[in-house]
Write a protein that holds these residues in place. Structure first.
Motif, short mmCIF file in Angstrom:
data_model
loop_
_atom_site.label_atom_id
_atom_site.label_comp_id
_atom_site.label_asym_id
_atom_site.label_seq_id
_atom_site.Cartn_x
_atom_site.Cartn_y
_atom_site.Cartn_z
N GLY A 98 -7.68 3.78 -11.54
CA GLY A 98 -7.50 4.88 -10.60
C GLY A 98 -6.92 4.46 -9.27
N LEU A 99 -7.12 3.19 -8.89
CA LEU A 99 -6.61 2.68 -7.61
C LEU A 99 -5.20 2.09 -7.73
N PHE A 100 -4.64 2.07 -8.92
CA PHE A 100 -3.30 1.50 -9.10
C PHE A 100 -2.24 2.14 -8.21
N PRO A 101 -2.30 3.46 -7.95
CA PRO A 101 -1.27 4.04 -7.06
C PRO A 101 -1.28 3.44 -5.66
N ALA A 102 -2.41 2.87 -5.24
CA ALA A 102 -2.46 2.21 -3.93
C ALA A 102 -1.90 0.79 -4.00
N PHE A 103 -1.92 0.19 -5.20
CA PHE A 103 -1.51 -1.21 -5.31
C PHE A 103 -0.02 -1.40 -5.56
N PHE A 104 0.53 -0.69 -6.52
CA PHE A 104 1.90 -0.99 -6.95
C PHE A 104 2.97 -0.76 -5.88
N PRO A 105 2.82 0.22 -4.98
CA PRO A 105 3.81 0.31 -3.89
C PRO A 105 3.85 -0.93 -3.00
N LEU A 106 2.77 -1.74 -3.00
CA LEU A 106 2.77 -2.97 -2.21
C LEU A 106 3.76 -3.99 -2.76
N LEU A 107 4.20 -3.81 -4.01
CA LEU A 107 5.11 -4.76 -4.64
C LEU A 107 6.57 -4.47 -4.34
N LYS A 108 6.87 -3.38 -3.66
CA LYS A 108 8.25 -3.11 -3.27
C LYS A 108 8.75 -4.23 -2.35
#
Length: 298
Positions: free
Chosen positions: A16-26
């Protein structure tokens, strides 16, 4: 039960917290992120399988199992790719829709692939879900491709895994291992052509890319542990944590548009899920009463 709930909440909470994590990889693109998720999760799973002393299981995997695991690797890779694209391009709500639809897709696949029968409750849930997709299609002007792509790729992945008898920890490692050569080749090409972000944005970015593999494998391991300890009904109810958290993130943090017609579509999906859940709980209670009656008769 207590440890099972902790594992289950841990797995679904991390997803559920993945939407907070993956934008950090931009500025890494979806395909590059997918490649690193595969590579680093494979390395972690090698360590896990070695620690639990299940390396010998590899010799016992049949040709049929290898084919099934190859299909599973392809399906979960497609699912991961769509998901990373969705959360990094403002489609978190669509991703949440996909995972809300997923249990209903699983019912449909059970009917089509495994010739399972549907009762009135499940049929009603499917009809309402189809109506919801129609409403969302009319609202957007095209089918909700991200949501449907996630739902069907994960639903088919679950159908394939239903046929796999290999230990879950080993099968997850094998799936990552089968995809790793392709992922590694892609990463090498990116490095050679100068388009890779892994080494171009400092140690922090590289560490986050490595962490993406850990965060890929860890919830899968927690889920496997929860599945061994919890009834399927409890596990199924916990599943809704993930899309609920993603929807909340998309609406209140990502400020993604939610026009009235979209709320109507989601409301129909929730109504279908309510029917599905009530039926699952009802059947579980009936099974328990039957089992108690059988024990008393013995």
């Amino acid at each position: 039960m207590r440890s099972g709930l902790l594992f289950g909440v841990g797995a679904y909470g991390m997803w559920g917290l993945f939407p907070a994590f993956f934008p950090l990889l931009k500025p890494a693109g979806a395909v590059e992120v997918l490649a690193h998720r595969i590579i680093w999760s494979f390395l972690l799973m090698v360590v896990v399988v070695a620690l639990v002393r299940r390396m010998g299981d590899l010799r016992r995997i049949t040709r049929r199992e290898w084919l099934l695991l190859t299909a599973a690797a392809a399906l979960i890779s497609v699912n991961w790719l769509i998901y990373v694209y969705a959360v990094n391009n403002g489609h978190v709500v669509d991703a949440a829709l996909g995972y809300f639809i997923n249990p209903l897709v699983s019912i449909a696949l059970g009917l089509l692939i495994f010739r399972e029968s549907l009762n009135r409750w499940q049929l009603g849930a499917l009809v309402i879900a189809v109506l919801a997709v129609v409403v969302l299609t009319v609202n957007v002007g095209e089918p909700p491709l991200v949501g449907l792509g996630l739902a069907f790729s994960f639903g088919l992945y679950g159908a394939v895994k239903k046929l796999v008898t290999t230990d879950p920890r080993v099968s997850v490692g094998v799936e990552a291992g089968l995809a790793t050569p392709f992922a590694l080749a892609y990463v090498i090409v990116l490095q050679i052509t100068g388009h890779a972000t892994f080494t171009a944005y400092g140690g922090g970015h590289a560490a986050l890319m490595v962490l993406s593999g850990v965060l890929t494998a860890l919830p899968l391991l927690c889920f496997a542990a929860a599945a061994q300890r919890l009834p399927l009904v409890t596990l199924g109810l916990l599943f809704y944590m993930t899309p609920a958290m993603q929807l909340t993130w998309g609406v209140f943090v990502g400020h993604e548009p939610m026009p009235p017609a979209r709320w109507v579509g989601f409301a129909l999906i929730w109504a279908a899920l309510l029917l599905f859940t009530v039926d699952a709980v009802r059947r579980a209670r009936t099974d328990r009463r039957t089992a108690r009656a059988a024990d008393a008769a013995v």
